[in-house]
Design a protein around this motif. Structure first.
Motif: not given
Length: 329
Positions: A102-109, A203-213
């Protein structure tokens, strides 16, 4: 005597060659061009994080998370730097993939509009022209998240592909709002964006922004290489978190948008913040919050990004992550 020296030199060279393992090539398919926020991946020539773990790092630029996955699936890359929406979409189509870090566990969008448009809540987007980086980017996927909050779909708006630096179209009136990231908004503000309203997706969905896949077969067959790759990446991320000023200076040399060291530092600090969470504090950088991720999968299914149920425990693995030693109090 000369012959003896030559034989000794030959034996020494052969011994050294045996002791120095060959580097394993790992190509990362990115969602972007080489930009400041991924400075830790760009400074390998200077810092050698990956070489230290016997990895020869390559970077393949892209235009969105979907693009990164296409490059992975076509065999041009070994690891994709991609967003959850693109990952779930590919899984829904039957692709055999696995998320491993999990590269960025915070939603940055976010979705940004000029104050003059008076767009204050998701429902206000109805009938509007909204910019996205590309149709295969996380900006589009997260726009769908926001629209879903108001019972809307893409059919209720006009989606406009604006490219990565998409605040110029907003400032010029070509779109009414634009989906972006926190770093994109920062750059826009420093280039004269002015007063804006910002709706943060977290504020609506704090899902991770990016993964390594990776592809499922790569996960099964190259675990040692992937473990070393993830350790090297974690080392590079720790360096950027601990030395943001140095990273900002190096971005001038290695990032295509890195001409301004002060702006670089602001971008790097934002990205460092998105790299950590309560989960990573307990289990180390790269660790997944599986509960949050399952909620995200359900949300993406609800607004039609995927049709079938996906259990994240079946497509996310944490066994390749470096061991974590909690800090002593």
């Amino acid at each position: 005597m000369v012959l003896g020296s030559l034989l000794f030199f030959g034996l020494t060279s052969a011994t050294l060659a045996q002791k120095t393992p060959a580097l394993d090539k790992v190509v990362v398919a990115g969602w972007s061009k080489p930009i400041t926020e991924i400075t830790n991946l760009l400074v390998e020539e200077e810092k050698g994080f990956f070489k230290a773990h016997h990895i020869a790092l390559g970077y393949l630029p892209g235009a969105g998370g979907g693009d990164a996955l296409r490059n992975l699936l076509s065999g041009q890359a070994d690891v994709a730097f991609t967003d959850p929406g693109s990952f779930f979409t590919a899984l829904d189509k039957g692709e055999k993939l696995r998320a491993i870090y999990d590269i960025y566990p915070q939603n940055v969008f976010n979705v940004v509009s000029l104050k003059s448009q008076n767009i204050l809540k998701p429902a206000d987007l109805k009938g509007k022209r909204i910019g996205v980086y590309s149709l295969s980017s996380g900006t589009r996927q997260n726009l769908q998240v926001l629209l879903h909050q108001a019972g809307l779909t893409e059919a209720d708006v006009t989606v406009v592909v604006t490219g990565l630096l998409n605040f110029a179209p907003l400032m010029q009136g070509q779109v009414d709002a634009t989906a972006a990231t926190d770093t994109g908004l920062l750059i826009g503000r420093q280039r004269g964006l002015g007063g804006v309203n910002v709706m943060e997706i977290k504020n609506h969905l704090n899902i991770s922004s990016d993964f390594f896949v990776v592809r499922e077969d790569t996960y099964a067959q190259k675990k040692d290489v992937l473990k070393r790759f993830l350790k090297a990446y974690q080392d590079s991320a720790k360096w950027m978190i601990g030395s943001p000023e140095e990273a900002a200076k190096l971005a001038v040399k290695y990032a295509i948008d890195g001409q301004n060291p002060s702006m670089n530092l602001d971008i790097i600090r934002l990205r460092n913040e998105s790299s950590v969470s309560a989960t990573t504090a307990q289990r180390g950088l790269g660790a997944f919050d599986m509960v949050s991720l399952q909620k995200g999968a359900k949300a993406y299914q609800a607004f039609g990004v995927m049709q079938r149920d996906i259990l994240v425990k079946d497509v996310v693995s944490q066994d390749l992550l470096p061991p974590h030693t909690p800090a002593k109090r």
